[in-house]
Write a protein that holds these residues in place. Sequence first.
Motif, PDB file in Angstrom:
ATOM      1  N   ARG A 199      23.197   4.536   7.840  1.00 12.54           N
ATOM      2  CA  ARG A 199      23.493   5.760   7.941  1.00 12.54           C
ATOM      3  C   ARG A 199      23.100   6.745   6.981  1.00 12.54           C
ATOM      4  N   ALA A 200      22.956   6.176   5.762  1.00 15.08           N
ATOM      5  CA  ALA A 200      22.297   6.952   4.677  1.00 15.08           C
ATOM      6  C   ALA A 200      21.297   6.306   3.620  1.00 15.08           C
ATOM      7  N   ALA A 201      20.523   6.875   2.935  1.00 10.67           N
ATOM      8  CA  ALA A 201      19.772   6.145   2.214  1.00 10.67           C
ATOM      9  C   ALA A 201      19.254   7.214   1.264  1.00 10.67           C
ATOM     10  N   GLY A 202      19.664   6.717  -0.209  1.00 12.89           N
ATOM     11  CA  GLY A 202      18.954   7.363  -1.189  1.00 12.89           C
ATOM     12  C   GLY A 202      17.448   7.661  -1.563  1.00 12.89           C
ATOM     13  N   VAL A 203      17.045   8.711  -1.995  1.00  8.08           N
ATOM     14  CA  VAL A 203      15.672   8.936  -2.325  1.00  8.08           C
ATOM     15  C   VAL A 203      15.430   8.862  -3.732  1.00  8.08           C
ATOM     16  N   ASN A 204      14.780   7.959  -4.326  1.00  6.76           N
ATOM     17  CA  ASN A 204      14.741   7.821  -5.845  1.00  6.76           C
ATOM     18  C   ASN A 204      13.135   8.177  -6.418  1.00  6.76           C
ATOM     19  N   PRO A 205      13.048   8.272  -7.715  1.00  5.72           N
ATOM     20  CA  PRO A 205      11.686   8.626  -8.322  1.00  5.72           C
ATOM     21  C   PRO A 205      10.663   7.428  -7.807  1.00  5.72           C
ATOM     22  N   THR A 206      11.234   6.401  -7.844  1.00  2.00           N
ATOM     23  CA  THR A 206      10.303   5.169  -7.251  1.00  2.00           C
ATOM     24  C   THR A 206       9.622   5.436  -5.913  1.00  2.00           C
ATOM     25  N   ASP A 207      10.441   6.153  -5.081  1.00  2.00           N
ATOM     26  CA  ASP A 207       9.869   6.227  -3.728  1.00  2.00           C
ATOM     27  C   ASP A 207       8.635   7.178  -3.773  1.00  2.00           C
ATOM     28  N   TRP A 208       8.734   8.184  -4.547  1.00  2.00           N
ATOM     29  CA  TRP A 208       7.501   9.429  -4.401  1.00  2.00           C
ATOM     30  C   TRP A 208       6.541   8.736  -5.421  1.00  2.00           C
ATOM     31  N   LYS A 209       6.830   7.864  -6.295  1.00  2.00           N
ATOM     32  CA  LYS A 209       5.702   7.328  -7.130  1.00  2.00           C
ATOM     33  C   LYS A 209       4.783   6.372  -6.309  1.00  2.00           C
ATOM     34  N   HIS A 210       5.481   5.611  -5.466  1.00  2.00           N
ATOM     35  CA  HIS A 210       4.883   4.449  -4.640  1.00  2.00           C
ATOM     36  C   HIS A 210       4.156   5.413  -3.504  1.00  2.00           C
ATOM     37  N   ARG A 211       4.605   6.430  -3.076  1.00  2.00           N
ATOM     38  CA  ARG A 211       4.100   7.296  -1.839  1.00  2.00           C
ATOM     39  C   ARG A 211       2.830   7.679  -2.436  1.00  2.00           C
ATOM     40  N   ALA A 212       2.471   8.192  -3.569  1.00  2.00           N
ATOM     41  CA  ALA A 212       1.386   8.600  -4.287  1.00  2.00           C
ATOM     42  C   ALA A 212       0.506   7.927  -4.958  1.00  2.00           C
ATOM     43  N   LEU A 213       0.838   7.015  -5.972  1.00  2.00           N
ATOM     44  CA  LEU A 213       0.147   6.262  -6.849  1.00  2.00           C
ATOM     45  C   LEU A 213      -0.233   5.033  -6.552  1.00  2.00           C
ATOM     46  N   GLY A 238      -1.587   1.197  -7.833  1.00  2.00           N
ATOM     47  CA  GLY A 238      -1.304   0.338  -8.754  1.00  2.00           C
ATOM     48  C   GLY A 238      -0.169   0.067  -9.143  1.00  2.00           C
ATOM     49  N   LEU A 239       0.923   0.672  -8.518  1.00  2.00           N
ATOM     50  CA  LEU A 239       2.277   0.394  -8.596  1.00  2.00           C
ATOM     51  C   LEU A 239       2.728  -1.214  -8.010  1.00  2.00           C
ATOM     52  N   PHE A 240       3.879  -1.250  -7.626  1.00  2.00           N
ATOM     53  CA  PHE A 240       4.463  -2.799  -7.341  1.00  2.00           C
ATOM     54  C   PHE A 240       3.857  -3.194  -5.833  1.00  2.00           C
ATOM     55  N   LEU A 241       3.747  -2.042  -5.090  1.00  2.00           N
ATOM     56  CA  LEU A 241       3.627  -2.356  -3.611  1.00  2.00           C
ATOM     57  C   LEU A 241       1.866  -2.306  -3.495  1.00  2.00           C
ATOM     58  N   PRO A 242       1.551  -2.923  -2.297  1.00  2.00           N
ATOM     59  CA  PRO A 242       0.044  -3.262  -2.032  1.00  2.00           C
ATOM     60  C   PRO A 242      -0.108  -1.767  -1.280  1.00  2.00           C
ATOM     61  N   GLU A 243      -1.326  -1.780  -0.790  1.00  2.00           N
ATOM     62  CA  GLU A 243      -1.817  -0.435   0.007  1.00  2.00           C
ATOM     63  C   GLU A 243      -0.845  -0.274   1.126  1.00  2.00           C
ATOM     64  N   PRO A 244      -0.647   0.977   1.566  1.00  2.00           N
ATOM     65  CA  PRO A 244       0.123   1.157   2.812  1.00  2.00           C
ATOM     66  C   PRO A 244      -0.852   0.806   4.051  1.00  2.00           C
ATOM     67  N   PRO A 245      -0.154   0.607   5.209  1.00  2.00           N
ATOM     68  CA  PRO A 245       0.904   1.372   5.633  1.00  2.00           C
ATOM     69  C   PRO A 245       2.335   0.492   5.099  1.00  2.00           C
ATOM     70  N   PHE A 246       3.449   1.531   4.914  1.00  2.00           N
ATOM     71  CA  PHE A 246       4.610   1.076   4.550  1.00  2.00           C
ATOM     72  C   PHE A 246       5.616   1.881   4.831  1.00  2.00           C
ATOM     73  N   VAL A 247       7.115   1.203   5.151  1.00  2.00           N
ATOM     74  CA  VAL A 247       8.025   2.305   4.868  1.00  2.00           C
ATOM     75  C   VAL A 247       8.603   2.222   3.668  1.00  2.00           C
ATOM     76  N   LEU A 248       9.294   3.009   3.005  1.00  2.00           N
ATOM     77  CA  LEU A 248       9.716   3.204   1.665  1.00  2.00           C
ATOM     78  C   LEU A 248      11.296   3.294   1.801  1.00  2.00           C
ATOM     79  N   GLY A 249      11.885   3.149   0.761  1.00  2.00           N
ATOM     80  CA  GLY A 249      13.447   3.220   0.644  1.00  2.00           C
ATOM     81  C   GLY A 249      14.085   1.749   0.168  1.00  2.00           C
ATOM     82  N   TRP A 250      14.796   2.071  -0.875  1.00  2.00           N
ATOM     83  CA  TRP A 250      15.716   0.807  -1.428  1.00  2.00           C
ATOM     84  C   TRP A 250      16.866   0.755  -1.182  1.00  2.00           C
TER      85      TRP A 250
END
Length: 317
Positions: A42-56, A58-70
């Motif tokens: 119903r609702a999901a917060g957006v956090n700095p880690t979301d836009w960092k993983h979207r753009a950068l 070498g962070l924790f996630l492998p290369e996209p494709p992926f769906v973000l949000g924790w």
Amino acid sequence: MNDANADMRAIRQDVLGGPEVLREVRVPRPVPGVGEVLIRVRAAGVNPTDWKHRALKGLFLPEPPFVLGWDVSGVVEAVGVGVALFKPGDEVFGMLPYPHGHGSHAEYVTGPARAFARKPASIDHVQAGALPLAALTAWQVLVDTADLRAGQRVLVHAAAGGVGHLAVQIAKARGAYVIGTASAGKHGFLRELGVDEAIDYRETDVFEAVRDVDVVLDPIGGEHALRSLRTLRPGGIAVCILRVGPEFAAEAERLGVRAEAPIVEADHAGMNAIAGLVESGELRATVADTFPLAEAAKAHALGETGRTAGKLVLTVD
């Protein structure tokens, strides 16, 4: 309802980049595995880690494709084998296991049952969706790592931010004296949160003005985290919520203080503690703005300005 052929809307990216790489797509609806629940978001917060993983890279996630949000707040749609905590129809909120459990920026998501707690009845899904990652970060820093106690002095950097404004409230609920940093225009907001002493970091050298604190929460890292160590009393602890180099621990040892840099973890007990603070009126997320799921890119763009006080939330119809 849990049709293996059903699909759902999700915000996916196929490449790294700016907010424009986020696209609404249709993907298969997930099926809960052993010990998991399927949640209608119903609702999901957006956090700095979301836009960092979207753009950068070498962070924790492998290369996209992926769906973000924790972050997620929603309704249990189905449960997997072995789940006894929740039943379909229960309203829950929580943080998907960080970092590899991402995927809440969608209509449905699965996660371990014990990553969630019952949503407090006193708040709506937007409020609940704003809380998990940031509130768990603050709770795990102040309570689990620093063991903050009544009467202690805590310095919260970026106290008007997503983690910061929740950390202030948690610290006050534990009886601490709170010093918070923010630009002058946000000092009224800090006073509403309960900050005892607000410092304008643009006009004041915080690291010279503050001394003998028991706990520092630093969401900035780098040289800022190193300088934060100097504000501590002997035996105090500075906790940085970003990855830091070995110099952080080395400088802490030289100064006779402690330094930690934990990563937030999914936490059933922590979520229950947060729910308790919400129900007692001691904790509330400030929602700076909301966006429908399809406008996730706008939320990312606003978040990256660094000018918001509180949290940004995606809403899912």
